[in-house]
Scaffold this motif. Sequence first.
Motif, PDB file in Angstrom:
ATOM      1  N   LEU A 185       0.833  -1.211   0.000  1.00 38.62           N
ATOM      2  CA  LEU A 185       0.000   0.000   0.000  1.00 38.62           C
ATOM      3  C   LEU A 185       0.864   1.256   0.000  1.00 38.62           C
ATOM      4  O   LEU A 185       0.538   2.255  -0.654  1.00 38.62           O
ATOM      5  CB  LEU A 185      -0.938   0.000   1.210  1.00 38.62           C
ATOM      6  N   GLY A 186       1.962   1.184   0.715  1.00 38.55           N
ATOM      7  CA  GLY A 186       2.878   2.321   0.732  1.00 38.55           C
ATOM      8  C   GLY A 186       3.493   2.564  -0.637  1.00 38.55           C
ATOM      9  O   GLY A 186       3.663   3.709  -1.061  1.00 38.55           O
ATOM     10  N   LEU A 187       3.836   1.459  -1.351  1.00 38.76           N
ATOM     11  CA  LEU A 187       4.383   1.604  -2.703  1.00 38.76           C
ATOM     12  C   LEU A 187       3.366   2.218  -3.656  1.00 38.76           C
ATOM     13  O   LEU A 187       3.711   3.025  -4.523  1.00 38.76           O
ATOM     14  CB  LEU A 187       4.837   0.236  -3.236  1.00 38.76           C
ATOM     15  N   LEU A 188       2.093   1.814  -3.497  1.00 39.68           N
ATOM     16  CA  LEU A 188       1.049   2.374  -4.359  1.00 39.68           C
ATOM     17  C   LEU A 188       0.890   3.877  -4.147  1.00 39.68           C
ATOM     18  O   LEU A 188       0.578   4.617  -5.094  1.00 39.68           O
ATOM     19  CB  LEU A 188      -0.281   1.667  -4.078  1.00 39.68           C
ATOM     20  N   GLU A 189       1.123   4.325  -2.947  1.00 39.26           N
ATOM     21  CA  GLU A 189       0.986   5.752  -2.661  1.00 39.26           C
ATOM     22  C   GLU A 189       2.086   6.579  -3.313  1.00 39.26           C
ATOM     23  O   GLU A 189       1.882   7.755  -3.647  1.00 39.26           O
ATOM     24  CB  GLU A 189       0.994   5.993  -1.145  1.00 39.26           C
ATOM     25  N   ILE A 190       3.278   5.966  -3.538  1.00 38.29           N
ATOM     26  CA  ILE A 190       4.404   6.736  -4.091  1.00 38.29           C
ATOM     27  C   ILE A 190       4.754   6.280  -5.504  1.00 38.29           C
ATOM     28  O   ILE A 190       5.881   6.497  -5.963  1.00 38.29           O
ATOM     29  CB  ILE A 190       5.637   6.608  -3.163  1.00 38.29           C
ATOM     30  N   TRP A 191       3.791   5.625  -6.238  1.00 33.77           N
ATOM     31  CA  TRP A 191       4.110   5.110  -7.570  1.00 33.77           C
ATOM     32  C   TRP A 191       4.579   6.175  -8.560  1.00 33.77           C
ATOM     33  O   TRP A 191       5.452   5.886  -9.405  1.00 33.77           O
ATOM     34  CB  TRP A 191       2.898   4.347  -8.143  1.00 33.77           C
ATOM     35  N   PRO A 192       4.108   7.429  -8.534  1.00 33.65           N
ATOM     36  CA  PRO A 192       4.640   8.422  -9.493  1.00 33.65           C
ATOM     37  C   PRO A 192       6.139   8.670  -9.293  1.00 33.65           C
ATOM     38  O   PRO A 192       6.882   8.802 -10.260  1.00 33.65           O
ATOM     39  CB  PRO A 192       3.831   9.687  -9.190  1.00 33.65           C
ATOM     40  N   PHE A 193       6.564   8.697  -8.033  1.00 31.39           N
ATOM     41  CA  PHE A 193       7.981   8.923  -7.761  1.00 31.39           C
ATOM     42  C   PHE A 193       8.820   7.729  -8.216  1.00 31.39           C
ATOM     43  O   PHE A 193       9.952   7.896  -8.686  1.00 31.39           O
ATOM     44  CB  PHE A 193       8.181   9.169  -6.260  1.00 31.39           C
ATOM     45  N   ILE A 194       8.272   6.521  -8.081  1.00 31.51           N
ATOM     46  CA  ILE A 194       8.999   5.327  -8.523  1.00 31.51           C
ATOM     47  C   ILE A 194       9.204   5.364 -10.031  1.00 31.51           C
ATOM     48  O   ILE A 194      10.297   5.045 -10.556  1.00 31.51           O
ATOM     49  CB  ILE A 194       8.245   4.047  -8.103  1.00 31.51           C
ATOM     50  N   ILE A 195       8.173   5.757 -10.798  1.00 32.11           N
ATOM     51  CA  ILE A 195       8.284   5.834 -12.260  1.00 32.11           C
ATOM     52  C   ILE A 195       9.313   6.877 -12.669  1.00 32.11           C
ATOM     53  O   ILE A 195      10.168   6.632 -13.548  1.00 32.11           O
ATOM     54  CB  ILE A 195       6.907   6.156 -12.887  1.00 32.11           C
ATOM     55  N   ILE A 196       9.265   8.047 -12.032  1.00 31.64           N
ATOM     56  CA  ILE A 196      10.222   9.111 -12.355  1.00 31.64           C
ATOM     57  C   ILE A 196      11.645   8.662 -12.042  1.00 31.64           C
ATOM     58  O   ILE A 196      12.583   8.873 -12.831  1.00 31.64           O
ATOM     59  CB  ILE A 196       9.877  10.388 -11.570  1.00 31.64           C
ATOM     60  N   LEU A 197      11.830   7.999 -10.892  1.00 29.66           N
ATOM     61  CA  LEU A 197      13.147   7.510 -10.507  1.00 29.66           C
ATOM     62  C   LEU A 197      13.653   6.450 -11.491  1.00 29.66           C
ATOM     63  O   LEU A 197      14.840   6.420 -11.832  1.00 29.66           O
ATOM     64  CB  LEU A 197      13.085   6.950  -9.081  1.00 29.66           C
ATOM     65  N   SER A 198      12.743   5.592 -11.969  1.00 26.55           N
ATOM     66  CA  SER A 198      13.130   4.559 -12.945  1.00 26.55           C
ATOM     67  C   SER A 198      13.620   5.188 -14.232  1.00 26.55           C
ATOM     68  O   SER A 198      14.636   4.758 -14.817  1.00 26.55           O
ATOM     69  CB  SER A 198      11.937   3.636 -13.223  1.00 26.55           C
ATOM     70  N   PHE A 199      12.939   6.206 -14.727  1.00 27.55           N
ATOM     71  CA  PHE A 199      13.364   6.903 -15.954  1.00 27.55           C
ATOM     72  C   PHE A 199      14.728   7.556 -15.770  1.00 27.55           C
ATOM     73  O   PHE A 199      15.588   7.494 -16.667  1.00 27.55           O
ATOM     74  CB  PHE A 199      12.327   7.960 -16.341  1.00 27.55           C
ATOM     75  N   ILE A 200      14.948   8.178 -14.610  1.00 32.21           N
ATOM     76  CA  ILE A 200      16.239   8.832 -14.346  1.00 32.21           C
ATOM     77  C   ILE A 200      17.366   7.805 -14.365  1.00 32.21           C
ATOM     78  O   ILE A 200      18.427   8.015 -14.985  1.00 32.21           O
ATOM     79  CB  ILE A 200      16.198   9.573 -13.004  1.00 32.21           C
ATOM     80  N   ILE A 201      17.140   6.663 -13.705  1.00 26.60           N
ATOM     81  CA  ILE A 201      18.164   5.602 -13.668  1.00 26.60           C
ATOM     82  C   ILE A 201      18.426   5.058 -15.080  1.00 26.60           C
ATOM     83  O   ILE A 201      19.578   4.796 -15.482  1.00 26.60           O
ATOM     84  CB  ILE A 201      17.732   4.471 -12.716  1.00 26.60           C
ATOM     85  N   TYR A 202      17.351   4.919 -15.872  1.00 29.99           N
ATOM     86  CA  TYR A 202      17.483   4.395 -17.241  1.00 29.99           C
ATOM     87  C   TYR A 202      18.343   5.322 -18.103  1.00 29.99           C
ATOM     88  O   TYR A 202      19.265   4.873 -18.804  1.00 29.99           O
ATOM     89  CB  TYR A 202      16.091   4.224 -17.849  1.00 29.99           C
ATOM     90  N   PHE A 203      18.080   6.623 -18.059  1.00 34.49           N
ATOM     91  CA  PHE A 203      18.850   7.576 -18.874  1.00 34.49           C
ATOM     92  C   PHE A 203      20.292   7.668 -18.403  1.00 34.49           C
ATOM     93  O   PHE A 203      21.216   7.800 -19.218  1.00 34.49           O
ATOM     94  CB  PHE A 203      18.182   8.959 -18.819  1.00 34.49           C
ATOM     95  N   ILE A 204      20.526   7.600 -17.110  1.00 35.22           N
ATOM     96  CA  ILE A 204      21.901   7.637 -16.594  1.00 35.22           C
ATOM     97  C   ILE A 204      22.692   6.428 -17.078  1.00 35.22           C
ATOM     98  O   ILE A 204      23.844   6.540 -17.520  1.00 35.22           O
ATOM     99  CB  ILE A 204      21.894   7.723 -15.056  1.00 35.22           C
ATOM    100  N   ARG A 205      22.081   5.255 -17.003  1.00 36.60           N
ATOM    101  CA  ARG A 205      22.763   4.032 -17.456  1.00 36.60           C
ATOM    102  C   ARG A 205      23.022   4.066 -18.953  1.00 36.60           C
ATOM    103  O   ARG A 205      24.071   3.619 -19.433  1.00 36.60           O
ATOM    104  CB  ARG A 205      21.918   2.816 -17.086  1.00 36.60           C
ATOM    105  N   LYS A 206      22.059   4.619 -19.726  1.00 33.60           N
ATOM    106  CA  LYS A 206      22.212   4.693 -21.181  1.00 33.60           C
ATOM    107  C   LYS A 206      23.384   5.618 -21.548  1.00 33.60           C
ATOM    108  O   LYS A 206      24.181   5.309 -22.434  1.00 33.60           O
ATOM    109  CB  LYS A 206      20.927   5.186 -21.795  1.00 33.60           C
TER     110      LYS A 206
END
Length: 278
Positions: free
Chosen positions: A250-271
């Motif tokens: 339930l806690g993860l569901l509450e912060i899902w927008p931040f998780i998506i944004i963080l995933s994109f940031i990590i993806y671009f950094i690795r690329k």
Amino acid sequence: MKTVFLFLMLLLTFSSCKKSESAAEENISAMKLPPKEDMAASVAYEVVNKNAPQKSEDKTIEQKIIKTGNLRFETRDLETTYNQIQTAVKNYNGTIQNDTEGKDYQSIFKNITVRIPSKNFDLFVKEISKGVAYFDNKEISSQDVTEEYIDIDARLKAKKILEARYLELLKKANKVSEMLEIETQLSAIREEIEAKEGQLRYMQNRVSMSTVTIEFYKNVAEESGVTVSYGAKIWNAIKSGFFGISSFLLGLLEIWPFIIILSFIIYFIRKRFKKKTT
């Protein structure tokens, strides 16, 4: 020569009379508007003198006692104890000011704050103590505020006398500046009078109505017997773990927008890092 001497004597007598008359007029004019400090001092002196003959009667003044109670004990049946307290409150003309309940890891509890007439305080405490084997905490206190009450009351009387004096001066004032100055002093005095009256009302309320805080609880372990089996402990641990996972999801569901944004940031950094290495 005798005529000249008599004339000089009459002239000196007349001049001395004039000086004494002018001095008397100055003293009278100076007494019309006394300074505020002198007026307050005279009022305080008057109040003290008025109260002085009554010192022998101070022994008959009703004592002002503030009573408070704080009780905590264990009970076998929360509902029965709660009904017993409610009945005692009605019988002794009290009121329940606060009523809360809750549950912690080991017990279920209720917390009640009761206002009871001071004359019924001892009888009420005795009534709700019936059936209690022992108290975890029992505090009964009595605070004597008689001296403080008399002091505030005397100060209030002095302020009211001072207010009456200024009202008399206001009626006699002819200049606008004098009226404004007196009105300013009256406003400050009236604020002090209201404050003293509020203090007396609050103190009288606490004297007439005592406060009793009652906390009673029941241990949760008693519901399943004296001891809890090992299997029950395992099942409780499994349930606690399941609830923990549910809370985490339930806690993860509450912060899902931040998780998506963080995933994109990590993806671009690795690329970018891969492009630099190649």
